[in-house]
Design a protein around this motif. Structure first.
Motif, PDB file in Angstrom:
ATOM      1  N   ALA A 161      39.097  44.085   9.873  1.00  0.00           N
ATOM      2  CA  ALA A 161      39.957  44.438   8.741  1.00  0.00           C
ATOM      3  C   ALA A 161      41.398  43.986   8.981  1.00  0.00           C
ATOM      4  O   ALA A 161      42.109  43.615   8.041  1.00  0.00           O
ATOM      5  N   ASP A 162      41.831  44.020  10.241  1.00  0.00           N
ATOM      6  CA  ASP A 162      43.167  43.520  10.569  1.00  0.00           C
ATOM      7  C   ASP A 162      43.285  42.050  10.198  1.00  0.00           C
ATOM      8  O   ASP A 162      44.262  41.615   9.584  1.00  0.00           O
ATOM      9  N   TYR A 163      42.293  41.265  10.602  1.00  0.00           N
ATOM     10  CA  TYR A 163      42.311  39.840  10.271  1.00  0.00           C
ATOM     11  C   TYR A 163      42.254  39.624   8.764  1.00  0.00           C
ATOM     12  O   TYR A 163      42.947  38.761   8.216  1.00  0.00           O
ATOM     13  N   VAL A 216      44.823  37.440   6.496  1.00  0.00           N
ATOM     14  CA  VAL A 216      44.338  36.350   5.652  1.00  0.00           C
ATOM     15  C   VAL A 216      44.794  36.539   4.209  1.00  0.00           C
ATOM     16  O   VAL A 216      45.212  35.585   3.537  1.00  0.00           O
ATOM     17  N   ALA A 217      44.742  37.763   3.734  1.00  0.00           N
ATOM     18  CA  ALA A 217      45.141  38.049   2.355  1.00  0.00           C
ATOM     19  C   ALA A 217      46.644  37.920   2.145  1.00  0.00           C
ATOM     20  O   ALA A 217      47.100  37.663   1.025  1.00  0.00           O
ATOM     21  N   ALA A 218      47.402  38.071   3.229  1.00  0.00           N
ATOM     22  CA  ALA A 218      48.864  38.102   3.104  1.00  0.00           C
ATOM     23  C   ALA A 218      49.514  36.731   3.152  1.00  0.00           C
ATOM     24  O   ALA A 218      50.647  36.567   2.685  1.00  0.00           O
ATOM     25  N   VAL A 261      35.560  36.856   7.083  1.00  0.00           N
ATOM     26  CA  VAL A 261      36.816  37.463   6.633  1.00  0.00           C
ATOM     27  C   VAL A 261      37.912  36.430   6.410  1.00  0.00           C
ATOM     28  O   VAL A 261      39.063  36.771   6.146  1.00  0.00           O
ATOM     29  N   GLY A 262      37.550  35.139   6.516  1.00  0.00           N
ATOM     30  CA  GLY A 262      38.498  34.094   6.156  1.00  0.00           C
ATOM     31  C   GLY A 262      39.291  33.471   7.285  1.00  0.00           C
ATOM     32  O   GLY A 262      40.185  32.651   7.036  1.00  0.00           O
ATOM     33  N   VAL A 263      39.002  33.839   8.532  1.00  0.00           N
ATOM     34  CA  VAL A 263      39.677  33.214   9.671  1.00  0.00           C
ATOM     35  C   VAL A 263      39.258  31.749   9.743  1.00  0.00           C
ATOM     36  O   VAL A 263      38.110  31.409   9.498  1.00  0.00           O
ATOM     37  N   ARG A 264      40.203  30.883  10.120  1.00  0.00           N
ATOM     38  CA  ARG A 264      39.912  29.454  10.125  1.00  0.00           C
ATOM     39  C   ARG A 264      39.865  28.824  11.515  1.00  0.00           C
ATOM     40  O   ARG A 264      39.361  27.721  11.681  1.00  0.00           O
TER      41      ARG A 264
END
Length: 306
Positions: free
Chosen positions: A197-199, A203-205, A231-234
């Motif tokens: 959730a932290d990641y 990502v959303a920010a 969760v969108g990490v690249r």
């Protein structure tokens, strides 16, 4: 043979294209230039030069004792051996804005595809140790701005790392990363995130790629690549894994040698001579050498006009 087939510019462009694709990029820390061949052979997308690894190889703790020259030299050695993009840990930039500018240009000359700069005080300490301190947001943003201004190749990736999660909390870390993106950062590295959730929050920010640091024995869980991609990490980074694996094997072998007086029992787990020669490309050098020494020099009298 000798050097990578791709130029530094090509590797920088390849990294940017890969990040733009949205696919997770898996970067593995090279503890020697030789290990880059294994990373590439494993199908991974990038190579990392860790500040913690460089300092450990020198027999030093990761508390800001290494110099720009030492890190850049290792970065150049690693970049020379691989067609994969190389990301290097540039710590705090080895000083303030003018030092950061020089760091960027030295690392460009070393052939790396990207570097990350952090917001710890100078000298820094390992991101997973207690007692870290961070500079104020404006000072850290100034480092990023200096780096972006100093680069000569616009494709060089400038990444901003924040250690504020463990010092000021997640909210503060997110605000800092947003400020660093505003200062020109091409990607961000939120250190010591504790949950997926932290990641997801990071990502959303921000609207740039986010890196997840997967270091063993650290504060953060070892999330899987699939979980991070979800969760969108690249970028999934394994910075010290190969060094730890190798040194663990070295210690076990030394224990066996001291106990039994022979390494016969360890031989099956060793890299074979044939595989070592394959990684170094002995055959390529041999072919090149043979071509040089079997070359027939043409008759110098032919085709000569008075």
């Amino acid at each position: 043979m000798l050097h990578a087939a791709k130029t530094a510019s090509q590797k920088r462009q390849a990294l940017r294209s890969a990040l733009a694709s949205g696919d997770l990029q898996r970067f593995v820390g090279a503890f020697t230039p030789l290990s880059t061949s294994l990373v590439a052979g494993g199908g991974f997308e990038g190579v990392y030069v860790s500040g913690a690894v460089v300092s450990a190889e020198l027999g030093l703790p990761d508390i800001g004792l290494t110099t720009l020259t030492e890190v850049a030299q290792r970065a150049a050695q690693v970049a020379r051996t691989t067609d994969l993009p190389v990301l290097v840990d540039a710590d705090t930039g080895f000083g303030e804005p003018m030092n950061v500018a020089r760091t960027v240009q030295v690392m460009e000359d070393a052939g790396v595809a990207g570097l990350h700069l952090e917001d710890q005080v100078n000298p820094k300490r390992c991101g997973h140790l207690d007692g870290k301190q961070v500079v104020d947001t404006a000072t850290a943003a100034q480092r990023i701005a200096a780096a972006v201004r100093a680069r000569r190749d616009p494709d060089l990736l400038v990444m901003a790392r924040s250690d504020a999660r463990a010092v000021e909390g997640l909210d503060a870390a997110v605000e800092r990363l947003k400020a660093y993106v505003d200062a020109g950062a091409d990607a961000v590295f939120p250190e010591a995130m504790l949950t997926l959730a932290d990641y997801e929050r990071v990502v959303a920010a921000v609207d740039v790629p986010v890196l997840a640091n997967l270091t063993e024995f650290g504060k953060a869980p070892l999330f899987t690549h699939a979980q991070l991609a979800e969760v969108g990490v690249r970028i999934a980074l394994h910075p010290v894994s190969l060094l730890r694996t190798a040194m663990g094997a070295v210690e076990r072998a030394l224990d066996a040698l001291a106990t039994t007086g022979t390494l016969e029992g360890e031989v099956p787990s060793m890299l074979t001579r044939a595989r070592l020669y394959e990684l170094i490309d002995y055959a390529g050098y041999s072919d090149f050498d043979a071509d040089v020494f079997t070359f027939e020099v043409p008759d110098g009298t032919r085709g000569v006009q008075a």
